[in-house]
Design an enzyme around this catalytic site. Structure first.
Site, PDB file in Angstrom:
ATOM      1  N   ASN A  47      37.379  17.345  44.845  1.00 56.01           N
ATOM      2  CA  ASN A  47      37.618  16.846  43.495  1.00 56.01           C
ATOM      3  C   ASN A  47      38.430  17.901  42.749  1.00 56.01           C
ATOM      4  O   ASN A  47      37.894  18.932  42.344  1.00 56.01           O
ATOM      5  CB  ASN A  47      36.280  16.583  42.790  1.00 56.01           C
ATOM      6  CG  ASN A  47      36.464  16.169  41.334  1.00 56.01           C
ATOM      7  OD1 ASN A  47      37.554  15.787  40.910  1.00 56.01           O
ATOM      8  ND2 ASN A  47      35.394  16.240  40.568  1.00 56.01           N
ATOM      9  N   TRP A  48      39.732  17.630  42.585  1.00 57.96           N
ATOM     10  CA  TRP A  48      40.615  18.620  41.966  1.00 57.96           C
ATOM     11  C   TRP A  48      40.445  18.709  40.449  1.00 57.96           C
ATOM     12  O   TRP A  48      40.989  19.594  39.823  1.00 57.96           O
ATOM     13  CB  TRP A  48      42.071  18.287  42.299  1.00 57.96           C
ATOM     14  CG  TRP A  48      42.465  18.647  43.689  1.00 57.96           C
ATOM     15  CD1 TRP A  48      41.692  19.234  44.641  1.00 57.96           C
ATOM     16  CD2 TRP A  48      43.749  18.438  44.291  1.00 57.96           C
ATOM     17  NE1 TRP A  48      42.405  19.405  45.803  1.00 57.96           N
ATOM     18  CE2 TRP A  48      43.670  18.928  45.620  1.00 57.96           C
ATOM     19  CE3 TRP A  48      44.945  17.879  43.847  1.00 57.96           C
ATOM     20  CZ2 TRP A  48      44.755  18.890  46.491  1.00 57.96           C
ATOM     21  CZ3 TRP A  48      46.027  17.836  44.720  1.00 57.96           C
ATOM     22  CH2 TRP A  48      45.936  18.332  46.022  1.00 57.96           C
ATOM     23  N   LYS A  49      39.743  17.735  39.871  1.00 56.56           N
ATOM     24  CA  LYS A  49      39.546  17.706  38.418  1.00 56.56           C
ATOM     25  C   LYS A  49      40.916  17.754  37.721  1.00 56.56           C
ATOM     26  O   LYS A  49      41.858  17.134  38.193  1.00 56.56           O
ATOM     27  CB  LYS A  49      38.588  18.819  37.993  1.00 56.56           C
ATOM     28  CG  LYS A  49      37.270  18.767  38.794  1.00 56.56           C
ATOM     29  CD  LYS A  49      36.213  19.695  38.295  1.00 56.56           C
ATOM     30  CE  LYS A  49      34.958  19.542  39.150  1.00 56.56           C
ATOM     31  NZ  LYS A  49      33.846  20.376  38.667  1.00 56.56           N
ATOM     32  N   HIS A  52      30.940  10.992  37.459  1.00 53.34           N
ATOM     33  CA  HIS A  52      30.808  12.441  37.586  1.00 53.34           C
ATOM     34  C   HIS A  52      30.158  12.998  36.322  1.00 53.34           C
ATOM     35  O   HIS A  52      30.374  12.490  35.223  1.00 53.34           O
ATOM     36  CB  HIS A  52      32.181  13.080  37.801  1.00 53.34           C
ATOM     37  CG  HIS A  52      32.116  14.516  38.200  1.00 53.34           C
ATOM     38  ND1 HIS A  52      31.906  15.526  37.282  1.00 53.34           N
ATOM     39  CD2 HIS A  52      32.215  15.116  39.413  1.00 53.34           C
ATOM     40  CE1 HIS A  52      31.889  16.687  37.926  1.00 53.34           C
ATOM     41  NE2 HIS A  52      32.078  16.472  39.210  1.00 53.34           N
ATOM     42  N   GLU A 109      30.765  15.428  34.515  1.00 54.54           N
ATOM     43  CA  GLU A 109      31.707  15.805  33.455  1.00 54.54           C
ATOM     44  C   GLU A 109      32.177  14.582  32.679  1.00 54.54           C
ATOM     45  O   GLU A 109      32.441  14.664  31.475  1.00 54.54           O
ATOM     46  CB  GLU A 109      32.892  16.571  34.063  1.00 54.54           C
ATOM     47  CG  GLU A 109      32.482  17.957  34.516  1.00 54.54           C
ATOM     48  CD  GLU A 109      33.386  18.577  35.555  1.00 54.54           C
ATOM     49  OE1 GLU A 109      33.045  19.667  36.040  1.00 54.54           O
ATOM     50  OE2 GLU A 109      34.423  17.968  35.898  1.00 54.54           O
ATOM     51  N   GLU A 114      24.841  15.557  42.557  1.00 62.04           N
ATOM     52  CA  GLU A 114      25.442  16.716  41.922  1.00 62.04           C
ATOM     53  C   GLU A 114      24.536  17.244  40.815  1.00 62.04           C
ATOM     54  O   GLU A 114      24.584  16.753  39.684  1.00 62.04           O
ATOM     55  CB  GLU A 114      26.794  16.337  41.305  1.00 62.04           C
ATOM     56  CG  GLU A 114      27.881  16.039  42.313  1.00 62.04           C
ATOM     57  CD  GLU A 114      29.243  16.293  41.689  1.00 62.04           C
ATOM     58  OE1 GLU A 114      30.062  16.930  42.349  1.00 62.04           O
ATOM     59  OE2 GLU A 114      29.465  15.883  40.551  1.00 62.04           O
ATOM     60  N   GLY A 167      30.256  24.193  38.919  1.00 65.92           N
ATOM     61  CA  GLY A 167      31.143  25.176  38.319  1.00 65.92           C
ATOM     62  C   GLY A 167      30.445  26.422  37.812  1.00 65.92           C
ATOM     63  O   GLY A 167      31.056  27.261  37.154  1.00 65.92           O
ATOM     64  N   SER A 193      28.985  23.717  43.495  1.00 64.47           N
ATOM     65  CA  SER A 193      29.352  25.057  43.972  1.00 64.47           C
ATOM     66  C   SER A 193      29.267  25.177  45.494  1.00 64.47           C
ATOM     67  O   SER A 193      28.758  26.171  46.026  1.00 64.47           O
ATOM     68  CB  SER A 193      28.496  26.129  43.286  1.00 64.47           C
ATOM     69  OG  SER A 193      28.701  26.121  41.888  1.00 64.47           O
ATOM     70  N   GLY A 227      35.851  23.429  42.761  1.00 60.69           N
ATOM     71  CA  GLY A 227      36.787  24.551  42.738  1.00 60.69           C
ATOM     72  C   GLY A 227      37.299  24.982  44.097  1.00 60.69           C
ATOM     73  O   GLY A 227      38.485  25.313  44.253  1.00 60.69           O
TER      74      GLY A 227
END
Length: 248
Positions: free
Chosen positions: A9-11, A94, A96, A166, A172, A212, A234
């Site tokens: 997931n490149w966000k 997600h 976020e 998640e 993160g 993570s 990440g």
């Protein structure tokens, strides 16, 4: 035997030229893997990523979608639009999106239905906050999220659904659930799926761990009984690191 899936997931990272360069470098490193590899990229990278990943074993996914087919929804993208350019997967719910953009269990369910009706494979995220984990309600939270996300989804449609656990406190932050804790949480999600759809569906559904995930902890996480791979944030932005996770 469930297949292993490693999704990146490149966000909100990577310009189109960077996406092209990443995929060109990444492809030879993962060409022999037996695992399914997915890159979920920003909207502006989708077309370029799809072209670059043609004739490789890398699948391309989006990070979000709207539940309506079309209409006055400025800035949104529909499942029909994603399908039209060849996208196969889409992340839904997600943390976020839930935290920053008012995503709810209801909208997650609407998006899941829309994704499936457009032939997309939803990667549905569930997870608890640190407060919920510490007060002992983590399992209750994630199983409720799972149930509400799947409301009205048929047993046949479940063949195309991927779930991702998640824990919000691990995304993160550098913190990772222990492999035992992560596996137990995923087992609870699988038990909820069994309650809703029966043992066969529960045994077959792919459930990923996200939070993570790194090259150094991937093998331990992925070798547990119920974790079927990872939804990687990440670390999926680094060619060498992500290829090591795929190999794990």
């Amino acid at each position: 035997m469930r297949r292993k899936v490693i999704a990146g997931n490149w966000k909100m990272n990577m310009l189109p030229n960077e996406a092209i360069s990443f995929i060109e470098q990444f492809t030879p490193l993962v060409k022999d893997t037996k695992n399914e590899v997915i890159l979920c990229v920003p909207y502006i990278d989708l077309f370029y990523s799809l072209l670059t990943a043609q004739n490789t074993n890398i699948k391309i996914g989006a990070q979000n979608m709207h539940w309506e087919e079309k209409g006055a929804y400025t800035g949104e993208v529909s499942g029909q639009m994603l399908k039209a350019i060849g996208v196969e997967y889409v992340i839904i719910g997600h943390s976020e999106r839930r935290q920053y953009f008012a995503e709810t269990d209801e909208t997650v369910n609407k998006k899941t239905k829309a994704a499936l009706s457009n032939g997309l494979n939803p990667i549905i995220c569930v997870g608890e906050t640190l407060e919920q984990r510490e007060n002992g309600t983590a399992e209750e939270v994630i199983t409720k999220q799972t149930k509400l996300a799947l409301e009205g989804i048929s047993k046949e449609q479940m063949e195309n659904v991927i779930l991702a656990y998640e824990p919000i406190w691990a995304i993160g932050t550098g913190k990772t659930a222990t492999s035992e804790d992560a596996n137990n949480s995923i087992k609870a999600i699988r038990n909820k799926v069994e309650e809703l759809y029966g043992k066969e569906t529960a045994d077959e559904i792919i459930i990923l761990y996200g939070g993570s995930v790194k090259a150094e902890n991937a093998k331990e996480l992925f070798s547990t009984t119920d974790i079927d791979g990872g939804l990687v944030g990440g670390a999926s932005l680094k060619v060498d690191e992500f290829s090591k996770i795929v190999s794990a």
